[in-house]
Design a protein around this motif. Structure first.
Motif, PDB file in Angstrom:
ATOM      1  N   THR A  35      -4.922  11.399   4.885  1.00  0.00           N
ATOM      2  CA  THR A  35      -5.056  10.173   4.097  1.00  0.00           C
ATOM      3  C   THR A  35      -5.751   9.077   4.895  1.00  0.00           C
ATOM      4  OG1 THR A  35      -2.851   9.437   4.782  1.00  0.00           O
ATOM      5  CG2 THR A  35      -2.999  10.667   2.703  1.00  0.00           C
ATOM      6  N   ARG A  58       3.048  -7.191  11.986  1.00  0.00           N
ATOM      7  CA  ARG A  58       3.581  -7.387  10.635  1.00  0.00           C
ATOM      8  C   ARG A  58       4.608  -8.502  10.633  1.00  0.00           C
ATOM      9  NH1 ARG A  58       5.020  -1.563   7.829  1.00  0.00           N
ATOM     10  NH2 ARG A  58       2.913  -1.137   7.127  1.00  0.00           N
ATOM     11  N   PRO A  63       9.882  -0.603   5.681  1.00  0.00           N
ATOM     12  CA  PRO A  63      10.282   0.737   6.113  1.00  0.00           C
ATOM     13  C   PRO A  63       9.052   1.623   6.330  1.00  0.00           C
ATOM     14  CG  PRO A  63      10.733   0.428   3.775  1.00  0.00           C
ATOM     15  CD  PRO A  63      10.271  -0.900   4.297  1.00  0.00           C
ATOM     16  N   ILE A  65       7.095   5.506   7.138  1.00  0.00           N
ATOM     17  CA  ILE A  65       7.158   6.918   6.788  1.00  0.00           C
ATOM     18  C   ILE A  65       7.371   7.740   8.064  1.00  0.00           C
ATOM     19  CG2 ILE A  65       5.866   8.864   5.833  1.00  0.00           C
ATOM     20  CD1 ILE A  65       4.344   6.753   4.093  1.00  0.00           C
ATOM     21  N   HIS A  67       6.977  11.256   9.809  1.00  0.00           N
ATOM     22  CA  HIS A  67       6.132  12.433   9.655  1.00  0.00           C
ATOM     23  C   HIS A  67       6.715  13.630  10.392  1.00  0.00           C
ATOM     24  CE1 HIS A  67       3.602   8.994   8.728  1.00  0.00           C
ATOM     25  NE2 HIS A  67       2.704   9.790   8.172  1.00  0.00           N
ATOM     26  N   THR A 118      18.014   5.012   3.043  1.00  0.00           N
ATOM     27  CA  THR A 118      17.081   6.081   2.679  1.00  0.00           C
ATOM     28  C   THR A 118      16.016   6.184   3.768  1.00  0.00           C
ATOM     29  OG1 THR A 118      15.763   4.489   1.450  1.00  0.00           O
ATOM     30  CG2 THR A 118      17.355   5.778   0.180  1.00  0.00           C
ATOM     31  N   ALA A 120      11.863   7.675   4.248  1.00  0.00           N
ATOM     32  CA  ALA A 120      10.662   8.264   3.655  1.00  0.00           C
ATOM     33  C   ALA A 120      10.124   9.333   4.598  1.00  0.00           C
ATOM     34  CB  ALA A 120       9.612   7.181   3.430  1.00  0.00           C
ATOM     35  N   ARG A 122       7.295  12.761   5.229  1.00  0.00           N
ATOM     36  CA  ARG A 122       6.055  13.387   4.762  1.00  0.00           C
ATOM     37  C   ARG A 122       5.554  14.371   5.802  1.00  0.00           C
ATOM     38  NH1 ARG A 122       0.326  12.988   4.086  1.00  0.00           N
ATOM     39  NH2 ARG A 122      -0.645  11.547   5.567  1.00  0.00           N
ATOM     40  N   PRO A 143       2.993   4.022  10.321  1.00  0.00           N
ATOM     41  CA  PRO A 143       2.285   3.279   9.285  1.00  0.00           C
ATOM     42  C   PRO A 143       0.798   3.457   9.503  1.00  0.00           C
ATOM     43  CG  PRO A 143       2.908   1.773  11.021  1.00  0.00           C
ATOM     44  CD  PRO A 143       3.364   3.164  11.460  1.00  0.00           C
ATOM     45  N   GLU A 181      -3.764   5.976   1.063  1.00  0.00           N
ATOM     46  CA  GLU A 181      -2.432   6.345   1.524  1.00  0.00           C
ATOM     47  C   GLU A 181      -1.729   7.299   0.561  1.00  0.00           C
ATOM     48  OE1 GLU A 181      -3.602   3.260   1.437  1.00  0.00           O
ATOM     49  OE2 GLU A 181      -3.059   2.185   3.293  1.00  0.00           O
ATOM     50  N   SER A 182      -0.749   7.994   1.099  1.00  0.00           N
ATOM     51  CA  SER A 182      -0.024   9.003   0.339  1.00  0.00           C
ATOM     52  C   SER A 182       0.722   8.395  -0.851  1.00  0.00           C
ATOM     53  CB  SER A 182       0.995   9.703   1.247  1.00  0.00           C
ATOM     54  OG  SER A 182       1.939   8.775   1.756  1.00  0.00           O
ATOM     55  N   ARG A 196       4.444   4.304  -5.064  1.00  0.00           N
ATOM     56  CA  ARG A 196       3.048   4.010  -4.698  1.00  0.00           C
ATOM     57  C   ARG A 196       2.188   5.154  -5.198  1.00  0.00           C
ATOM     58  NH1 ARG A 196       1.405   3.206   1.580  1.00  0.00           N
ATOM     59  NH2 ARG A 196       1.593   5.481   1.637  1.00  0.00           N
ATOM     60  N   SER A 219       5.187  -0.544  -3.807  1.00  0.00           N
ATOM     61  CA  SER A 219       6.153  -0.739  -2.728  1.00  0.00           C
ATOM     62  C   SER A 219       5.549  -1.470  -1.544  1.00  0.00           C
ATOM     63  CB  SER A 219       6.735   0.592  -2.295  1.00  0.00           C
ATOM     64  OG  SER A 219       5.729   1.404  -1.778  1.00  0.00           O
ATOM     65  N   ASP A 220       4.235  -1.683  -1.523  1.00  0.00           N
ATOM     66  CA  ASP A 220       3.666  -2.481  -0.447  1.00  0.00           C
ATOM     67  C   ASP A 220       3.882  -3.973  -0.712  1.00  0.00           C
ATOM     68  OD1 ASP A 220       2.861  -0.778   1.494  1.00  0.00           O
ATOM     69  OD2 ASP A 220       0.853  -0.474   0.719  1.00  0.00           O
TER      70      ASP A 220
HETATM   71  O1  TXA Z   1      -0.768   8.092   3.879  1.00  0.00           O
HETATM   72  C1  TXA Z   1       0.184   7.499   4.372  1.00  0.00           C
HETATM   73  O2  TXA Z   1       1.284   7.459   3.825  1.00  0.00           O
HETATM   74  C2  TXA Z   1      -0.053   6.797   5.715  1.00  0.00           C
HETATM   75  C3  TXA Z   1      -0.293   7.900   6.757  1.00  0.00           C
HETATM   76  C4  TXA Z   1      -0.374   7.350   8.155  1.00  0.00           C
HETATM   77  O3  TXA Z   1       0.736   8.876   6.675  1.00  0.00           O
HETATM   78  N1  TXA Z   1       1.074   5.960   6.075  1.00  0.00           N
HETATM   79  C5  TXA Z   1       1.330   4.810   5.404  1.00  0.00           C
HETATM   80  O4  TXA Z   1       2.410   4.102   5.921  1.00  0.00           O
HETATM   81  O5  TXA Z   1       0.695   4.416   4.469  1.00  0.00           O
HETATM   82  P1  TXA Z   1       2.714   2.591   5.519  1.00  0.00           P
HETATM   83  O6  TXA Z   1       3.807   2.136   6.474  1.00  0.00           O
HETATM   84  O7  TXA Z   1       1.478   1.797   5.500  1.00  0.00           O
HETATM   85  O8  TXA Z   1       3.336   2.693   4.093  1.00  0.00           O
HETATM   86  C6  TXA Z   1       4.643   3.170   3.911  1.00  0.00           C
HETATM   87  C7  TXA Z   1       5.038   3.023   2.449  1.00  0.00           C
HETATM   88  C8  TXA Z   1       5.291   1.573   2.105  1.00  0.00           C
HETATM   89  O9  TXA Z   1       4.817   1.336   0.814  1.00  0.00           O
HETATM   90  C9  TXA Z   1       6.809   1.488   2.169  1.00  0.00           C
HETATM   91  O10 TXA Z   1       7.347   0.450   1.405  1.00  0.00           O
HETATM   92  C10 TXA Z   1       7.222   2.862   1.660  1.00  0.00           C
HETATM   93  O11 TXA Z   1       6.251   3.729   2.189  1.00  0.00           O
HETATM   94  N2  TXA Z   1       8.537   3.272   2.186  1.00  0.00           N
HETATM   95  C11 TXA Z   1       8.814   3.743   3.409  1.00  0.00           C
HETATM   96  N3  TXA Z   1      10.129   3.983   3.556  1.00  0.00           N
HETATM   97  C12 TXA Z   1      10.696   3.669   2.386  1.00  0.00           C
HETATM   98  C13 TXA Z   1      12.040   3.699   1.894  1.00  0.00           C
HETATM   99  N4  TXA Z   1      13.067   4.125   2.648  1.00  0.00           N
HETATM  100  N5  TXA Z   1      12.259   3.286   0.635  1.00  0.00           N
HETATM  101  C14 TXA Z   1      11.234   2.862  -0.148  1.00  0.00           C
HETATM  102  N6  TXA Z   1       9.944   2.812   0.253  1.00  0.00           N
HETATM  103  C15 TXA Z   1       9.683   3.212   1.493  1.00  0.00           C
END
Ligand code: TXA
Ligand code: MG
Length: 320
Positions: A35, A58, A63, A65, A67, A118, A120, A122, A143, A181-182, A196, A219-220
């Protein structure tokens, strides 16, 4: 260190080995996924995760992800239900993130999931990402590898421009194929929610699940505390800018705080304080204490995100 900090290096076996070594030492390593490029740190280390927030700049603890290199690795991190198993079988490795209940004995840093109950997870569809994670033998919180507010990087050079020496090593695996992003799906409640949108579409997910996905705000976007699951804030009242503990209060200190029940960082280090924040709030949110008083935290650097979270913990909540 084989390369100077912030070097962009082709993702050879030697570079992966060095990246894995750095991750095990709590350093940050940027790596390609299908991604976008991720800014990776040891997901089991509060300190490594605090460094991720510091490097991104930030203003909040969103939260992250976590991996993994194979589907089986998530079993010790989260509770996997039948819906999750079906989606993993259909779309992993791939651009799909699943939000699942944190196991009580989960080794994932509380800071990585921003104090939520919770996590996340992947499994990326990229040999470099999986090779790095497997070599480190750790779940990797990541992230997108850019400073806060900048667009997500799809080439190693973007990461270098945005983060430079804030990251120990940048593994170059060429341009990312997907480029966005995923997809994030929340399976922690009875209704599956699309948090998302991404390359794994609503239709693809609904086809495998055999049910409609509920809608949720992107969720962003900043989310109000009421939208978040439990453990977001302590159940006891929180009082800020405290100099000492009142009747029944625990005192969470920062810097020189002799009367502190616990101290986020006796040395006054904001990275250490961020690393301790959620674990210490939890530790004080129990008898014999009836409330939590928190010392003043400076507002610069990671202090902004720490104060953001503390202010929200201290805000009046519905139902008291
Ligand atoms: O493609 C992707 O997902 C990329 C690559 C690096 O894997 N990572 C990514 O991470 O986009 P980040 O931190 O930019 O986005 C993480 C998303 C955010 O929208 C966040 O709110 C959601 O995942 N998220 C993470 N943990 C969560 C949780 N426990 N509950 C709800 N949403 C969560
Ligand atoms: Mg991002």
């Amino acid at each position: 260190m084989k390369w100077p900090r912030g070097s962009v290096v082709p993702a050879t076996a030697a570079a992966l080995e060095e990246g894995a070594r750095l991750l095990k030492e709590g350093e940050l390593v940027a790596f390609p996924t299908e991604t976008v490029y991720g800014l990776g740190g040891d997901a089991t280390s509060d300190l490594a995760v605090a460094r991720i927030f510091e490097a991104k700049g930030r203003p909040r603890f969103n939260p992250l992800i976590v991996h993994v290199a194979s589907p089986g690795e998530v079993e010790r991190l989260v509770t996997v239900d039948e819906r999750a198993r079906r989606l993993m079988a259909a779309f992993w490795p791939g651009p799909l993130t699943l939000v699942l209940p944190r196991r009580d004995d989960s080794p994932v840093s509380l800071l990585a999931s921003a104090g939520l109950d919770t996590v996340a997870v992947r499994m990326p569809n990229h040999d470099v990402a999986r090779g790095l994670i497997a070599a480190a033998g750790l779940p990797v919180a990541a992230p997108s590898a850019n400073r806060s507010g900048a667009v997500s990087p799809t080439r190693a050079a973007h990461v270098a421009e945005s983060l430079g020496a804030r990251v120990a090593l940048i593994l170059d695996g060429g341009p990312c194929g997907v480029g966005i992003e995923s997809t994030v799906v929340d399976l922690s409640g009875t209704e599956a929610l699309l948090l998302r949108p991404g390359a794994v579409t609503r239709g693809m997910l609904e086809g495998v699940l055999g049910e409609r996905l509920g809608a949720a705000a992107a969720s962003d976007a900043p989310r109000s505390p009421g939208q978040l699951a439990s453990h977001y804030a302590p159940s006891r009242p929180v009082r800020l800018e405290a100099r000492e503990a009142g009747e029944g209060e625990a005192l969470l200190g920062f810097g020189d705080t002799p009367a502190a029940t616990l101290n986020l960082s006796p040395a006054g280090d904001l990275v250490e304080a961020a690393a301790n924040l959620f674990a210490m709030l939890r530790a004080l949110d129990r008898p014999p204490f009836t409330a939590i008083a928190v010392a003043t935290i400076p507002g610069e650097g990671l202090g902004e995100a720490i104060n953001d979270r503390l202010r929200r913990a201290a805000a009046p909540r519905p139902g008291g």
